[in-house]
Design a protein around this motif. Structure first.
Motif, PDB file in Angstrom:
ATOM      1  N   PRO A 262      83.830  83.197  17.207  1.00 40.85           N
ATOM      2  CA  PRO A 262      83.549  83.451  15.791  1.00 40.85           C
ATOM      3  C   PRO A 262      82.807  84.745  15.519  1.00 40.85           C
ATOM      4  CG  PRO A 262      82.027  81.824  16.655  1.00 40.85           C
ATOM      5  CD  PRO A 262      83.030  82.085  17.745  1.00 40.85           C
ATOM      6  N   GLY A 263      82.205  85.345  16.568  1.00 40.06           N
ATOM      7  CA  GLY A 263      81.466  86.586  16.364  1.00 40.06           C
ATOM      8  C   GLY A 263      80.322  86.387  15.401  1.00 40.06           C
ATOM      9  N   ASN A 264      80.301  87.153  14.320  1.00 38.89           N
ATOM     10  CA  ASN A 264      79.230  87.029  13.332  1.00 38.89           C
ATOM     11  C   ASN A 264      79.533  86.000  12.258  1.00 38.89           C
ATOM     12  OD1 ASN A 264      81.255  88.254  11.906  1.00 38.89           O
ATOM     13  ND2 ASN A 264      80.130  90.133  11.423  1.00 38.89           N
ATOM     14  N   GLY A 265      80.538  85.185  12.497  1.00 37.18           N
ATOM     15  CA  GLY A 265      80.910  84.155  11.534  1.00 37.18           C
ATOM     16  C   GLY A 265      81.978  84.594  10.567  1.00 37.18           C
ATOM     17  N   LYS A 266      82.455  85.821  10.706  1.00 32.09           N
ATOM     18  CA  LYS A 266      83.476  86.333   9.791  1.00 32.09           C
ATOM     19  C   LYS A 266      84.821  86.546  10.475  1.00 32.09           C
ATOM     20  CE  LYS A 266      80.150  88.555   6.703  1.00 32.09           C
ATOM     21  NZ  LYS A 266      79.743  89.815   6.037  1.00 32.09           N
ATOM     22  N   ASN A 267      84.887  86.335  11.776  1.00 31.81           N
ATOM     23  CA  ASN A 267      86.164  86.470  12.484  1.00 31.81           C
ATOM     24  C   ASN A 267      87.148  85.407  12.017  1.00 31.81           C
ATOM     25  OD1 ASN A 267      84.957  88.505  13.890  1.00 31.81           O
ATOM     26  ND2 ASN A 267      84.948  87.463  15.884  1.00 31.81           N
ATOM     27  N   ARG A 268      88.408  85.765  11.959  1.00 30.80           N
ATOM     28  CA  ARG A 268      89.469  84.826  11.556  1.00 30.80           C
ATOM     29  C   ARG A 268      90.420  84.623  12.724  1.00 30.80           C
ATOM     30  NH1 ARG A 268      87.187  83.521   6.726  1.00 30.80           N
ATOM     31  NH2 ARG A 268      89.073  82.298   6.360  1.00 30.80           N
TER      32      ARG A 268
ATOM     33  N   LEU B 223      75.366  64.577  11.968  1.00 33.82           N
ATOM     34  CA  LEU B 223      76.764  64.944  12.136  1.00 33.82           C
ATOM     35  C   LEU B 223      77.468  65.194  10.803  1.00 33.82           C
ATOM     36  CD1 LEU B 223      77.677  62.480  15.001  1.00 33.82           C
ATOM     37  CD2 LEU B 223      77.790  64.964  15.128  1.00 33.82           C
ATOM     38  N   ARG B 224      76.935  64.649   9.734  1.00 29.11           N
ATOM     39  CA  ARG B 224      77.599  64.805   8.433  1.00 29.11           C
ATOM     40  C   ARG B 224      77.354  66.168   7.798  1.00 29.11           C
ATOM     41  NH1 ARG B 224      76.184  58.534   7.072  1.00 29.11           N
ATOM     42  NH2 ARG B 224      77.919  57.689   8.291  1.00 29.11           N
ATOM     43  N   SER B 225      76.424  66.910   8.333  1.00 29.50           N
ATOM     44  CA  SER B 225      76.223  68.280   7.865  1.00 29.50           C
ATOM     45  C   SER B 225      76.629  69.233   8.973  1.00 29.50           C
ATOM     46  CB  SER B 225      74.759  68.525   7.488  1.00 29.50           C
ATOM     47  OG  SER B 225      74.558  69.896   7.198  1.00 29.50           O
ATOM     48  N   ARG B 226      77.665  70.001   8.745  1.00 35.56           N
ATOM     49  CA  ARG B 226      78.135  70.926   9.763  1.00 35.56           C
ATOM     50  C   ARG B 226      77.142  72.075   9.986  1.00 35.56           C
ATOM     51  NH1 ARG B 226      83.844  69.848  10.361  1.00 35.56           N
ATOM     52  NH2 ARG B 226      83.810  67.691  11.016  1.00 35.56           N
ATOM     53  N   ASN B 227      76.136  72.160   9.120  1.00 35.10           N
ATOM     54  CA  ASN B 227      75.108  73.189   9.311  1.00 35.10           C
ATOM     55  C   ASN B 227      74.213  72.882  10.503  1.00 35.10           C
ATOM     56  OD1 ASN B 227      75.926  74.745   7.104  1.00 35.10           O
ATOM     57  ND2 ASN B 227      74.708  73.521   5.688  1.00 35.10           N
ATOM     58  N   ASN B 228      74.297  71.668  11.034  1.00 36.38           N
ATOM     59  CA  ASN B 228      73.485  71.290  12.193  1.00 36.38           C
ATOM     60  C   ASN B 228      74.142  71.647  13.521  1.00 36.38           C
ATOM     61  OD1 ASN B 228      71.346  70.073  10.702  1.00 36.38           O
ATOM     62  ND2 ASN B 228      72.612  68.256  10.385  1.00 36.38           N
ATOM     63  N   LEU B 229      75.395  72.074  13.484  1.00 40.99           N
ATOM     64  CA  LEU B 229      76.098  72.376  14.723  1.00 40.99           C
ATOM     65  C   LEU B 229      75.464  73.557  15.439  1.00 40.99           C
ATOM     66  CD1 LEU B 229      79.816  71.926  13.593  1.00 40.99           C
ATOM     67  CD2 LEU B 229      78.323  70.273  14.742  1.00 40.99           C
ATOM     68  N   GLN B 230      75.518  73.517  16.761  1.00 42.68           N
ATOM     69  CA  GLN B 230      74.863  74.530  17.581  1.00 42.68           C
ATOM     70  C   GLN B 230      75.885  75.493  18.199  1.00 42.68           C
ATOM     71  OE1 GLN B 230      72.697  72.183  20.437  1.00 42.68           O
ATOM     72  NE2 GLN B 230      71.440  71.175  18.880  1.00 42.68           N
ATOM     73  N   GLY B 231      75.362  76.589  18.774  1.00 45.85           N
ATOM     74  CA  GLY B 231      76.222  77.545  19.468  1.00 45.85           C
ATOM     75  C   GLY B 231      77.261  78.139  18.549  1.00 45.85           C
ATOM     76  N   LYS B 232      78.412  78.471  19.094  1.00 42.50           N
ATOM     77  CA  LYS B 232      79.420  79.152  18.286  1.00 42.50           C
ATOM     78  C   LYS B 232      80.032  78.240  17.223  1.00 42.50           C
ATOM     79  CE  LYS B 232      83.409  78.635  21.417  1.00 42.50           C
ATOM     80  NZ  LYS B 232      84.380  79.400  22.246  1.00 42.50           N
TER      81      LYS B 232
ATOM     82  N   THR C 276      83.439  80.234  11.089  1.00 45.58           N
ATOM     83  CA  THR C 276      83.919  80.151   9.721  1.00 45.58           C
ATOM     84  C   THR C 276      84.727  78.881   9.469  1.00 45.58           C
ATOM     85  OG1 THR C 276      85.109  81.396   8.002  1.00 45.58           O
ATOM     86  CG2 THR C 276      86.083  81.381  10.199  1.00 45.58           C
ATOM     87  N   TYR C 277      85.174  78.223  10.545  1.00 47.27           N
ATOM     88  CA  TYR C 277      85.978  77.002  10.403  1.00 47.27           C
ATOM     89  C   TYR C 277      85.163  75.719  10.623  1.00 47.27           C
ATOM     90  CZ  TYR C 277      89.597  80.537  10.960  1.00 47.27           C
ATOM     91  OH  TYR C 277      90.367  81.658  10.810  1.00 47.27           O
ATOM     92  N   LYS C 278      83.853  75.824  10.607  1.00 45.97           N
ATOM     93  CA  LYS C 278      83.052  74.651  10.960  1.00 45.97           C
ATOM     94  C   LYS C 278      83.245  73.499   9.982  1.00 45.97           C
ATOM     95  CE  LYS C 278      78.734  76.279   8.796  1.00 45.97           C
ATOM     96  NZ  LYS C 278      77.347  76.687   9.083  1.00 45.97           N
TER      97      LYS C 278
END
Length: 373
Positions: free
Chosen positions: A336-342, A292-301, A306-308
């Protein structure tokens, strides 16, 4: 030892003096026999939290914490090691004498946290009893003791949510949100859980306008670069906003079980028991907390968003609705789309982060509790 603020939400008992239909800590009739003893609470929880973090607080909860005969003893011990106490209570057992005694026991390092459904009860029997917010505010102000409110959001109190938040915060009193989850008696009321449409049309509009609730709510759309500028470079000992499960916050059950969040107690996401493994060791190295301490482990959208790093999605709702604590937040309406949506709400939330940071730095007791010193 970490120097960032760390909160241990310690459910010391499942007993309560009120009957809340969807109580998430409800258990069997003989609950007192399996609660941590006074010595266990002191040495397996309080001492271990103090060992782990130099900037920690214990939130004593339940059930109703003040029903424990050793409540004042535990508060005094927590103060003796230099930690603040948050007392989560329905408020019905408080009066001037008791508050005076609690202030003395804690050396005035105490904040009361009142559970609330709404200021105007919904037309339903499914409602929390006992909490009169105006009377509790008046009592705390007369006794000069810090306080705030936590609203458990369900389908039933959505119509009253805006009025409730506006009423509570009108005088500067903070109010936080808590999602209803199917835990304890709540398992019988899954239909009370709010959904994505509720979040987008009712809940999030209220939360984003109430910057006094910014300490932890999701979805949260502040940009990482602005958060770095307005928050992390200040003298505030909180590393992140958004979901803090397993990062700056954990839950402990009356029996000593540990979870990344109080809403994940009594689930497969628990991380052991303080009787079996020192709590400081659990906090340092348990695999679930590490994940949980690394937001890179989060799944799905959530993993693509970009706000993870400033949000992270609600890990409790992810578990209770999608089956895993790393799954995407099921009530988030942002794509989030491709991760660049704001998000269209980014600018507002960027500005409000700065406002909230200024409030914490300049307002007692929050500047003492959350300051780096």
């Amino acid at each position: 030892m970490i120097s960032n603020f760390f909160l241990c939400y310690f459910e010391t008992t499942r007993r309560c003096n009120l009957s809340c239909p969807y109580c998430m800590t409800a258990s069997g009739p003989d609950v007192a026999s399996v609660e941590l003893t006074t010595d266990e609470a002191k040495h397996l929880v309080i001492d271990e939290v103090n060992k782990y973090s130099s900037r920690a607080a214990i939130a004593f909860s339940g059930g109703e914490f003040l029903m424990r005969e050793d409540a004042h003893d535990l508060l005094a011990y927590n103060a003796s090691v230099g930690q603040w106490s948050f007392i989560n209570t329905n408020g019905t057992l408080l009066d001037k004498t008791r508050i005076k005694d609690i202030k003395k026991a804690t050396d005035e390092r105490v904040t009361f946290v009142f559970s609330l459904d709404s200021i105007t009860p919904p037309e339903s029997t499914i409602v929390r009893e006992g909490t009169d917010p105006d009377a509790l505010k008046a009592l705390c102000k007369e006794m000069d003791v810090p306080h705030f409110f936590v609203v458990t959001i369900t389908k039933h109190n959505l119509p009253q949510l805006r009025d409730t938040f506006e009423h509570i915060t009108a005088d500067g009193t903070p109010v936080l949100r808590s999602p209803m989850v199917p835990r304890g008696r709540g398992a019988n009321f899954r239909d009370l859980m709010f959904d994505r449409e509720d979040m987008e049309s009712v809940i999030h509009p209220v939360l984003r306008e109430t910057w006094l609730s910014y300490i932890s709510f999701t979805p949260f759309f502040a940009a990482s670069r602005v958060f770095q500028k307005n928050w992390l470079k200040t003298k505030i000992a909180i590393r992140q906003l958004g979901c803090q499960a397993g990062r700056g916050y954990i839950g402990i059950s009356p029996e000593g079980n540990v979870a990344p969040c109080v809403h994940l107690l009594d689930t497969e996401a628990e991380c052991g028991n303080v009787k079996d493994t020192p709590l400081s060791d659990v906090l340092e190295s348990h695999p679930i907390l590490q994940e949980l301490r690394s937001r890179n482990n989060l799944q799905g959208k959530c993993g693509q968003c970009t706000y993870k790093n400033t949000c992270g999605g609600c890990r409790a709702l992810a578990y209770h609705q999608n089956g895993h604590y790393l799954a995407e937040d099921p009530v988030c309406f942002f794509e989030p789309g491709n991760g660049k949506n704001r998000s269209e709400h980014e600018k507002l939330q960027n500005d409000r982060v700065g406002t909230f940071a200024d409030f914490i730095r300049s307002t007692h007791p929050w500047n003492e509790i959350f300051g780096r010193g």
